[in-house]
Design a protein around this motif. Structure first.
Motif, mmCIF file in Angstrom:
data_model
loop_
_atom_site.group_PDB
_atom_site.id
_atom_site.type_symbol
_atom_site.label_atom_id
_atom_site.label_comp_id
_atom_site.label_asym_id
_atom_site.label_seq_id
_atom_site.Cartn_x
_atom_site.Cartn_y
_atom_site.Cartn_z
ATOM 1 N N LEU A 463 6.606 -8.320 -0.645
ATOM 2 C CA LEU A 463 6.665 -8.580 0.979
ATOM 3 C C LEU A 463 5.371 -7.865 1.479
ATOM 4 N N ASP A 464 4.840 -7.154 1.076
ATOM 5 C CA ASP A 464 3.706 -6.199 1.619
ATOM 6 C C ASP A 464 3.922 -5.515 3.057
ATOM 7 N N PRO A 465 4.699 -4.564 3.120
ATOM 8 C CA PRO A 465 4.961 -3.850 4.240
ATOM 9 C C PRO A 465 3.727 -2.960 4.413
ATOM 10 N N ALA A 466 4.054 -2.549 5.701
ATOM 11 C CA ALA A 466 2.842 -1.355 6.069
ATOM 12 C C ALA A 466 3.272 0.188 5.654
ATOM 13 N N LEU A 467 4.783 0.169 5.570
ATOM 14 C CA LEU A 467 5.113 1.517 5.266
ATOM 15 C C LEU A 467 6.327 1.186 4.144
ATOM 16 N N ILE A 468 6.385 1.875 2.996
ATOM 17 C CA ILE A 468 7.509 1.676 2.352
ATOM 18 C C ILE A 468 8.200 3.073 1.989
ATOM 19 N N ILE A 469 9.550 3.149 2.244
ATOM 20 C CA ILE A 469 10.381 4.115 2.180
ATOM 21 C C ILE A 469 11.016 4.021 0.645
ATOM 22 N N LEU A 470 10.585 4.927 -0.358
ATOM 23 C CA LEU A 470 11.365 5.076 -1.556
ATOM 24 C C LEU A 470 12.262 6.059 -1.629
ATOM 25 N N ASP A 471 13.634 5.686 -1.830
ATOM 26 C CA ASP A 471 14.473 6.765 -2.162
ATOM 27 C C ASP A 471 14.687 7.012 -3.614
ATOM 28 N N GLU A 472 14.180 8.403 -4.014
ATOM 29 C CA GLU A 472 14.311 8.503 -5.306
ATOM 30 C C GLU A 472 13.405 7.541 -6.295
ATOM 31 N N PRO A 473 12.213 7.237 -6.265
ATOM 32 C CA PRO A 473 11.532 6.076 -6.850
ATOM 33 C C PRO A 473 11.543 5.985 -8.203
ATOM 34 N N THR A 474 11.520 7.272 -8.869
ATOM 35 C CA THR A 474 11.479 7.581 -10.085
ATOM 36 C C THR A 474 12.645 7.808 -11.042
ATOM 37 N N ALA A 475 13.811 7.650 -10.344
ATOM 38 C CA ALA A 475 15.121 8.029 -10.855
ATOM 39 C C ALA A 475 15.449 6.991 -11.717
ATOM 40 N N GLY A 476 15.671 7.517 -13.156
ATOM 41 C CA GLY A 476 16.199 6.428 -14.304
ATOM 42 C C GLY A 476 15.021 6.109 -15.271
ATOM 43 N N GLN A 477 13.666 6.639 -14.658
ATOM 44 C CA GLN A 477 12.522 6.000 -15.227
ATOM 45 C C GLN A 477 11.883 7.212 -16.135
ATOM 46 N N ASP A 478 11.484 6.680 -17.532
ATOM 47 C CA ASP A 478 10.795 7.774 -18.284
ATOM 48 C C ASP A 478 9.423 8.206 -17.665
ATOM 49 N N PHE A 479 8.701 9.076 -18.409
ATOM 50 C CA PHE A 479 7.383 9.398 -17.937
ATOM 51 C C PHE A 479 6.308 8.378 -18.117
ATOM 52 N N ARG A 480 6.613 7.687 -19.084
ATOM 53 C CA ARG A 480 5.719 6.672 -19.335
ATOM 54 C C ARG A 480 5.524 5.638 -18.127
ATOM 55 N N HIS A 481 6.576 4.767 -18.012
ATOM 56 C CA HIS A 481 6.888 4.171 -16.694
ATOM 57 C C HIS A 481 6.698 4.863 -15.441
ATOM 58 N N TYR A 482 6.929 5.962 -15.147
ATOM 59 C CA TYR A 482 7.039 6.663 -14.021
ATOM 60 C C TYR A 482 5.480 6.758 -13.538
ATOM 61 N N THR A 483 4.670 7.183 -14.610
ATOM 62 C CA THR A 483 2.895 7.285 -14.456
ATOM 63 C C THR A 483 2.465 5.902 -14.199
ATOM 64 N N GLU A 484 2.947 4.991 -14.858
ATOM 65 C CA GLU A 484 2.373 3.482 -14.425
ATOM 66 C C GLU A 484 2.818 3.055 -13.203
ATOM 67 N N PHE A 485 4.009 3.353 -12.910
ATOM 68 C CA PHE A 485 4.395 2.647 -11.578
ATOM 69 C C PHE A 485 3.810 3.569 -10.304
ATOM 70 N N MET A 486 3.761 4.962 -10.470
ATOM 71 C CA MET A 486 3.045 5.618 -9.492
ATOM 72 C C MET A 486 1.628 5.521 -9.451
ATOM 73 N N GLY A 487 0.973 5.194 -10.461
ATOM 74 C CA GLY A 487 -0.411 4.865 -10.415
ATOM 75 C C GLY A 487 -0.737 3.450 -9.733
ATOM 76 N N PHE A 488 0.377 2.549 -9.769
ATOM 77 C CA PHE A 488 0.180 1.229 -8.944
ATOM 78 C C PHE A 488 0.593 1.873 -7.427
ATOM 79 N N ILE A 489 1.319 2.515 -7.216
ATOM 80 C CA ILE A 489 1.647 3.248 -5.792
ATOM 81 C C ILE A 489 0.371 3.863 -5.026
ATOM 82 N N GLU A 490 -0.317 4.618 -5.876
ATOM 83 C CA GLU A 490 -1.474 5.117 -5.495
ATOM 84 C C GLU A 490 -2.846 3.992 -5.241
ATOM 85 N N GLN A 491 -2.647 3.048 -6.073
ATOM 86 C CA GLN A 491 -3.489 1.690 -5.675
ATOM 87 C C GLN A 491 -3.194 1.234 -4.392
#
Length: 581
Positions: A463-491
């Motif tokens: 939906l491309d919002p201006a602000l995204i609130i993430l409640d425990e965004p990496t819960a249940g994710q391993d380090f590999r997916h964690y790193t990939e996803f957070m890299g996208f968040i940085e972009q």
């Protein structure tokens, strides 16, 4: 000694899947051992656990080859009830296994099924709750407790059974840092006092290693790729080769040119006395000098906030109280800039979720105001706020409403009237960046807990919002997916999307947040660089945060300003991850 659990050339393929999830497993677990099963998502560790506790084959059907023995008996000859008497399971979501109206009733449930005499039952309930520190809550409803308290009640329930094997499936998933440390200490205490076999499945490496572990079993691609002591695993660097992260200070030592293997024993709660690399005063002094030289060579990075003047979101003197109760949020003020990532930290009950509810409009403040790009949004509806502010809940099951994955991600676009062609493009892109594109035509029910979490994030990102609130965004994710996803968040942040992380993950806050806002008892007690916040004993103590391992290591080495080591590590790590920035 006969193993209590023995896999012999064991393989398992789920029904309707073409490839096996477990491949030629050979593993013996002895009575009284404490085993940590680690590996990335999809490695097969949860499937292995399901084979032990009987969910496979009684709940999840498939094809089994090879042998599994429990206490010397072929598992295939045991029914689900017989399995439950030998194996007690504590799930990552305690709410999923509560059945009683009160804590006491829930703990007594298994004994009621076994027709235990009431006097004996009461005695066991009392002793079990006392052992986990929950006796005072016997008459309370289990769903009214905090995450850490719920885990303790689940553990008490298992302790009342005859099970001599305790299986913990992601026991730290919903706990704040201090509660996580307490939970691991409690598990270790019960292990020593009861002599039971303990098996732990968990992503949080440093938290697990807070207490002694006999062996680590590393799984990847459905196979066991390593079984060894924690000392050897860390010294040989096995964990990061299979999608797990080393303790942060070992990464920092590697960047500084020191031998991470030489100091790996310091990550363990109780390194073996025979370890030849126990730190000596002369070695400590030399290491301290080398680290100081390295820190001084790293240029400091500017704080993004210092060049921003007009915040995207501003919370000013906001106070809120539930009906008839005390103020749970008191005079809270902070801001978030365009493209900035802010970590909202604090213990369970500090007011973090309430504050997010105030920002999204689920609750109305008693006093104070909230502005978005300078406009007061106190009177805005939830729907209007939702067009500008995205929110991803901690529990994915509370958000998902569709049966198919593509339908779930596209639901918001359909509601907004986005044309079909554009809708399909945006759905596919969101699924790709969240690592779910290969499953785009799957039913939601086929996803793991961590995958469902990423599905919810994809549903908001589309939906491309201006602000995204993430409640425990990496819960249940391993380090590999964690790193990939957070890299996208940085972009996304680099393009101007702002993020507010509500998290217990200190690594996430350190590596990906520009600043941290810390709540304690409903009040903001700190707002600063994350490295400075997590190196402040007073702040971490009040907010029940766990000081990061880099700061603890810096203090052990005698470095005068621990936050400098943390900041140097983050600067270098960012340069390694983004060398052309």
């Amino acid at each position: 000694m006969q193993p209590v659990i023995s896999f012999r050339n064991f393989s398992f393929r789920y029904k309707k899947q073409s490839k096996p999830t477990l491949i030629n497993i050979n593993l013996d677990i002895l009575h009284g051992e404490k085993i940590w099963i680690a590996g990335p998502s999809g490695s097969g560790k949860s499937t292995l656990a399901h084979c032990i506790n009987g969910l496979i084959p009684f709940s999840y059907r498939g094809e089994i080859s090879g042998e599994l023995y429990l206490n010397g008996q072929p598992a295939a000859s045991l029914g689900i009830f017989e399995r439950s008497r030998s194996v007690g399971t504590i799930l990552q979501n305690p709410d999923a296994q509560f059945v009683g109206q009160t804590v006491g009733e829930d703990v007594a449930f298994q004994m009621e099924n076994e027709a235990i005499p009431q006097s004996e039952m009461q005695a066991k309930v009392i002793s079990s709750l006392d052992m986990v520190g929950m006796l005072a809550y016997e008459s309370q409803g289990p769903h009214d407790l905090s995450g850490g308290q719920k885990q303790s009640v689940s553990l008490a329930g298992v302790l009342t059974t005859q099970a001599d094997i305790l299986l913990f499936d992601e026991p730290l998933a919903n706990l704040d840092p201090v509660s996580g440390v307490r939970a691991m200490a409690l598990i270790d205490d019960i292990h020593h006092r009861s002599g039971k076999t303990v098996i732990i499945i968990e992503h949080r490496v440093e938290d697990v290693l807070e207490q002694p572990v006999d062996r680590i079993v590393v799984m990847d691609g459905g196979e066991i790729v390593a079984v060894d002591s924690p000392e050897r695993m860390l010294a040989d660097g096995i964990l990061p080769r299979h999608g797990l992260r080393q303790p942060l200070f070992l990464e920092a030592l590697a960047y500084a040119g020191a031998s991470a293997a030489e100091w790996s024993h310091l990550a363990l709660a109780h390194p073996k006395s025979s370890d030849a690399s126990i730190m000596k005063p002369a070695e400590l002094e030399e290491l301290c000098i080398n680290l100081e030289e390295w820190i001084s060579s790293i240029p400091s990075s500017p704080l993004r906030d210092s060049v921003q003047t007009d915040p995207l979101l501003e919370v000013r003197d906001v106070t809120y109280a539930y009906s008839g109760g005390r103020n749970v949020v008191r005079d809270v003020s902070f801001h978030i800039n365009e493209g900035e990532t802010v970590a909202l930290l604090g213990n369970n009950g500090a007011g973090k979720s309430t504050l997010s509810g105030l920002i999204t409009g689920l609750m109305k403040p008693r006093s104070g105001e909230i502005t978005l790009r300078g406009e007061n949004i106190n009177a805005w509806s939830i729907r209007r706020r939702g067009e500008r502010i995205g929110y991803v809940l901690q529990n994915p099951h509370q958000m998902i409403t569709q049966h198919m994955i593509r339908d779930e991600v596209g639901l918001g676009l359909v509601a907004r009237g986005v044309a079909a062609e554009e809708r399909e493009e945006r759905i596919s892109e969101a699924l790709r960046v969240c690592g779910l594109y290969p499953y785009r035509n799957w039913p939601v029910s086929a996803l793991s807990f961590g995958q469902k979490k990423r599905l919810c994030i994809a549903s908001v990102l589309v939906l491309d919002p201006a602000l995204i609130i993430l409640d425990e965004p990496t819960a249940g994710q391993d380090f590999r997916h964690y790193t990939e996803f957070m890299g996208f968040i940085e972009q996304l942040a680099a393009r101007g999307t702002a993020f507010l992380f509500i998290t217990h993950d200190m690594h996430l806050a350190l590596e990906y947040a520009d600043r941290a806002v810390v709540l304690a008892d409903g009040e903001v007690i700190a707002a600063d660089r994350v490295a400075a916040v997590l190196s402040n004993d007073e702040v971490t103590g009040r907010a029940r945060l766990r000081e990061d391992s880099l700061s603890r290591f810096a203090k052990a080495c005698g470095l005068p300003e621990p936050a400098r080591l943390v900041q140097a590590f983050l600067t270098v790590k960012k340069g390694v991850q983004h060398p052309h920035e």
